[in-house]
Write a protein that holds these residues in place. Structure first.
Motif, PDB file in Angstrom:
ATOM      1  N   HIS A   1       0.827  -1.216   0.000  1.00  0.00           N
ATOM      2  CA  HIS A   1       0.000   0.000   0.000  1.00  0.00           C
ATOM      3  C   HIS A   1       0.857   1.261   0.000  1.00  0.00           C
ATOM      4  O   HIS A   1       0.335   2.367  -0.183  1.00  0.00           O
ATOM      5  CB  HIS A   1      -0.940   0.006   1.211  1.00  0.00           C
ATOM      6  CG  HIS A   1      -0.239   0.160   2.522  1.00  0.00           C
ATOM      7  ND1 HIS A   1       0.500  -0.853   3.092  1.00  0.00           N
ATOM      8  CD2 HIS A   1      -0.155   1.214   3.377  1.00  0.00           C
ATOM      9  CE1 HIS A   1       1.006  -0.436   4.246  1.00  0.00           C
ATOM     10  NE2 HIS A   1       0.627   0.816   4.438  1.00  0.00           N
TER      11      HIS A   1
ATOM     12  N   GLY B   1      -3.291   4.900  -1.130  1.00  0.00           N
ATOM     13  CA  GLY B   1      -2.529   3.940  -0.348  1.00  0.00           C
ATOM     14  C   GLY B   1      -3.204   3.607   0.968  1.00  0.00           C
ATOM     15  O   GLY B   1      -3.277   2.431   1.385  1.00  0.00           O
TER      16      GLY B   1
ATOM     17  N   MET C   1      -6.472   1.577   0.398  1.00  0.00           N
ATOM     18  CA  MET C   1      -6.226   0.185   0.041  1.00  0.00           C
ATOM     19  C   MET C   1      -6.119  -0.713   1.271  1.00  0.00           C
ATOM     20  O   MET C   1      -6.432  -1.908   1.219  1.00  0.00           O
ATOM     21  CB  MET C   1      -4.939   0.079  -0.791  1.00  0.00           C
ATOM     22  CG  MET C   1      -5.101   0.522  -2.241  1.00  0.00           C
ATOM     23  SD  MET C   1      -3.505   0.727  -3.078  1.00  0.00           S
ATOM     24  CE  MET C   1      -2.822  -0.925  -2.937  1.00  0.00           C
ATOM     25  N   VAL C   2      -5.664  -0.145   2.375  1.00  0.00           N
ATOM     26  CA  VAL C   2      -5.531  -0.918   3.609  1.00  0.00           C
ATOM     27  C   VAL C   2      -6.895  -1.150   4.251  1.00  0.00           C
ATOM     28  O   VAL C   2      -7.162  -2.204   4.830  1.00  0.00           O
ATOM     29  CB  VAL C   2      -4.602  -0.182   4.604  1.00  0.00           C
ATOM     30  CG1 VAL C   2      -4.504  -0.942   5.917  1.00  0.00           C
ATOM     31  CG2 VAL C   2      -3.225   0.003   4.005  1.00  0.00           C
TER      32      VAL C   2
ATOM     33  N   MET D   1     -10.180  -3.480  -2.474  1.00  0.00           N
ATOM     34  CA  MET D   1      -9.592  -2.746  -3.600  1.00  0.00           C
ATOM     35  C   MET D   1     -10.473  -2.761  -4.843  1.00  0.00           C
ATOM     36  O   MET D   1     -10.389  -1.865  -5.688  1.00  0.00           O
ATOM     37  CB  MET D   1      -8.209  -3.317  -3.921  1.00  0.00           C
ATOM     38  CG  MET D   1      -7.157  -2.962  -2.892  1.00  0.00           C
ATOM     39  SD  MET D   1      -5.484  -3.389  -3.437  1.00  0.00           S
ATOM     40  CE  MET D   1      -5.520  -5.159  -3.262  1.00  0.00           C
TER      41      MET D   1
ATOM     42  N   PRO E   1      -4.759   0.249  -7.273  1.00  0.00           N
ATOM     43  CA  PRO E   1      -5.221  -1.072  -6.822  1.00  0.00           C
ATOM     44  C   PRO E   1      -5.134  -2.138  -7.926  1.00  0.00           C
ATOM     45  O   PRO E   1      -4.891  -3.306  -7.628  1.00  0.00           O
ATOM     46  CB  PRO E   1      -6.684  -0.814  -6.423  1.00  0.00           C
ATOM     47  CG  PRO E   1      -6.768   0.654  -6.187  1.00  0.00           C
ATOM     48  CD  PRO E   1      -5.810   1.268  -7.150  1.00  0.00           C
TER      49      PRO E   1
ATOM     50  N   THR F   1      -1.719  -3.635  -7.923  1.00  0.00           N
ATOM     51  CA  THR F   1      -1.501  -4.520  -6.775  1.00  0.00           C
ATOM     52  C   THR F   1      -2.264  -5.831  -6.926  1.00  0.00           C
ATOM     53  O   THR F   1      -1.743  -6.903  -6.616  1.00  0.00           O
ATOM     54  CB  THR F   1      -1.921  -3.809  -5.475  1.00  0.00           C
ATOM     55  OG1 THR F   1      -1.169  -2.591  -5.355  1.00  0.00           O
ATOM     56  CG2 THR F   1      -1.646  -4.676  -4.258  1.00  0.00           C
TER      57      THR F   1
ATOM     58  N   VAL G   1      -2.372  -6.247   1.115  1.00  0.00           N
ATOM     59  CA  VAL G   1      -2.392  -4.799   1.330  1.00  0.00           C
ATOM     60  C   VAL G   1      -2.004  -4.406   2.743  1.00  0.00           C
ATOM     61  O   VAL G   1      -2.106  -3.252   3.132  1.00  0.00           O
ATOM     62  CB  VAL G   1      -3.782  -4.226   0.991  1.00  0.00           C
ATOM     63  CG1 VAL G   1      -4.014  -4.258  -0.484  1.00  0.00           C
ATOM     64  CG2 VAL G   1      -4.876  -4.971   1.710  1.00  0.00           C
TER      65      VAL G   1
END
Length: 527
Positions: A149, A338, A341-342, A346, A393, A396, A522
């Motif tokens: 993230h 970022g 995303m946690v 996503m 996202p 990732t 993430v």
């Protein structure tokens, strides 16, 4: 739905060891700057082609190859980088790419003929392209997955910001100095990046034994396939597609090379590109989303400046100042993405990003010739925020969920899809602008007749203004024709923006086909 328990052993180990050595982080940031330079140089010349054309005494068709040669070379080199990264290792490949890019930049600045410029731009694009997927691969293999993230927004920001601000940077440099400095400006940073990576990078070790099985036929077929595809997409809209001999020949070569390429990569002992990675659902759908986002990323970076130059009559510097809004929006959104995303799934962030992008495009469907900085402000902010929410996202999910040994090859394919999306987007947008403008001109000509009171009054007003300046009636008719043509062009832009809006609203539904990534990807729990 994928569960956290399905994570690979490497995921578990990465989650335990969250510490990132400062040296490794600093090396990664140096590499990110190299990637920024490589992507920036795709668009940095776009606002200065007229100056380059004058400086090299080239024709308008010849000077377009300053950009086309770079794109063709880059699109061939990007998928090749996966194999080379495994063979040479990150340190050696990146150092070769950065140093070669720097040397080619120097000779681009010194070019005295268009032929020299095209040659060195192709070399610059081919060598510089190796930096792009290498950074993506390093981000998702070197760092623990709990840090994705943080590194995800960094590379996402660079990959989207660089082409967006390219025209701005190019316009400023050309206005302040000269077009030569579009290339000379790469030299000092390029030397620094080469030395820094060579001295500090220790991410992996080379495996030179792979070179014994290098698939030269695969490279030849891939170059024929991707190179001619890029040419067809670049030249097709203005050359009436297959009616032009060169486009038709390249299309035929592309089709034959594509068949040979896919046969080769599926049968070779050590394929130059492992396309079986697309069987991973998250990677396959992620690449499709990346391809589609590339259409808007490069398409709008083309449409906004073209509108401002063609309709508003802006200089490259004024275009850059207006376009900078999207860059600021991306820069400010990256750290927020970022954090989101946690906390959140996503897939929802990607869908939201695509919807915001669509809304920004939809607002531009009402475009008029009066649209200026303030009218473009909100659509550009929505565009910048939407691209970051969609792209980071997606990076990732597509690369961060793969096994580490597959990421280097997959990174090249993933970046290729974004570039091919941009090439297709430009081709489609150009075609739409040409066809819809012609349609609107035809319709407006049918309405602007002697039976139209407003048209006659406008023509009489222009005629009175032109009295004593020559053939007043002819000059008035010409001015009225220019107004009609400009209005048709603006209506064509509105149609193109509407097409993009519908496309991205529809694309947001595609996100539902993605698997939910595990929480360890993430670095936290997804709600």
């Amino acid at each position: 739905m994928a569960d956290a328990t399905t994570a690979s052993p490497s995921t578990t180990n990465a989650a335990v060891d969250d510490h990132v050595p400062p040296r490794r982080l600093f090396t990664f940031l140096i590499m990110v700057f190299g990637m920024f330079m490589s992507i920036l140089d795709i668009q940095i010349v776009s606002a200065s082609l007229q100056q380059i054309q004058a400086g090299l005494s080239a024709s308008s068709s010849e000077v377009s190859w300053v950009q086309t040669s770079y794109l063709i070379a880059e699109v061939i080199a990007i998928p090749l980088s996966g194999f080379l990264s495994r063979a040479f290792g990150t340190r050696l490949l990146f150092a070769i790419s950065a140093s070669g890019f720097t040397v080619a930049s120097f000779f681009c600045g010194l070019a005295s003929t268009i032929e020299q410029m095209i040659l060195w731009r192709a070399i610059q694009g081919f060598l510089g392209a190796g930096m792009i997927p290498t950074v993506f691969a390093s981000a998702y293999t070197v760092f623990p997955r709990s840090k994705f993230h943080i590194v995800g927004p960094i590379i996402g920001l660079v990959a989207t910001l660089a082409p967006t601000i390219g025209p701005t940077v190019g316009g400023v440099i050309t206005d302040i100095m000269s077009w030569h400095w579009l290339f000379f400006i790469n030299i000092v940073p390029g030397i620094g990046i080469t030395i820094g990576v060579w001295m500090l990078c220790d991410f992996d070790r080379p495996n030179f034994a792979l070179l014994d099985h290098f698939d030269w036929w695969g490279l030849l077929f891939m170059a024929g396939f991707l190179g001619t595809l890029e040419y067809v997409l670049e030249e097709g809209p203005q050359s009436q597609w297959l009616e032009d001999t060169s486009v038709a020949v390249c299309a035929a070569i592309c089709a034959v090379s594509a068949i040979a390429f896919f046969w080769r990569v599926l049968t070779a002992r050590e394929p130059i590109v492992d396309i079986r990675t697309f069987t991973d659902r998250n990677f396959g759908v992620g690449c499709l989303i990346s391809f589609c986002v590339g259409i808007g990323l490069y398409g709008l970076t083309y449409m906004y400046p073209r509108y401002l130059a063609e309709v508003r009559g802006y200089s490259p510097l004024m275009i850059g100042e207006t376009m900078f809004v999207s860059g600021i929006a991306m820069f400010l959104t990256a750290p927020i993405v970022g954090r989101l995303m946690v906390k959140y799934d996503m897939r929802y962030l990607i869908a939201l990003g695509l919807i915001l992008f669509a809304l920004g495009s939809y607002q531009m469907t009402w475009i008029t010739k009066e649209y200026d900085f303030w009218e473009l402000l909100v659509p550009q902010i929505l565009r910048g925020v939407g691209i970051m929410l969609a792209m980071v996202p997606t990076n990732t999910i597509a690369l961060g969920t793969l096994a580490p040994e597959r990421v280097k090859n997959a990174s090249g394919l993933f970046n290729l899809t974004r570039n091919l999306g941009g090439a297709l987007g430009l081709a489609v947008i150009n075609q739409v602008l040409n066809e819809r403008t012609d349609l609107h001109i035809s319709r407006l000509h049918d309405r602007v007749t002697w039976g139209n009171t407003t048209a006659v009054e406008t023509l009489n007003m222009f005629t009175q203004k032109m009295q004593g300046m020559g053939d007043a009636a002819l000059m008035a008719m010409k001015q009225l024709s220019q107004i009609v043509h400009r209005q048709a062009v603006v209506m064509g832009y509105g149609d193109a923006f509407f097409m993009l809006a519908v496309f991205y609203f529809g694309l947001s539904v595609l996100v539902l086909t993605l698997k939910r990534p595990s929480a360890t990807v993430v670095g936290g729990d997804a709600h």
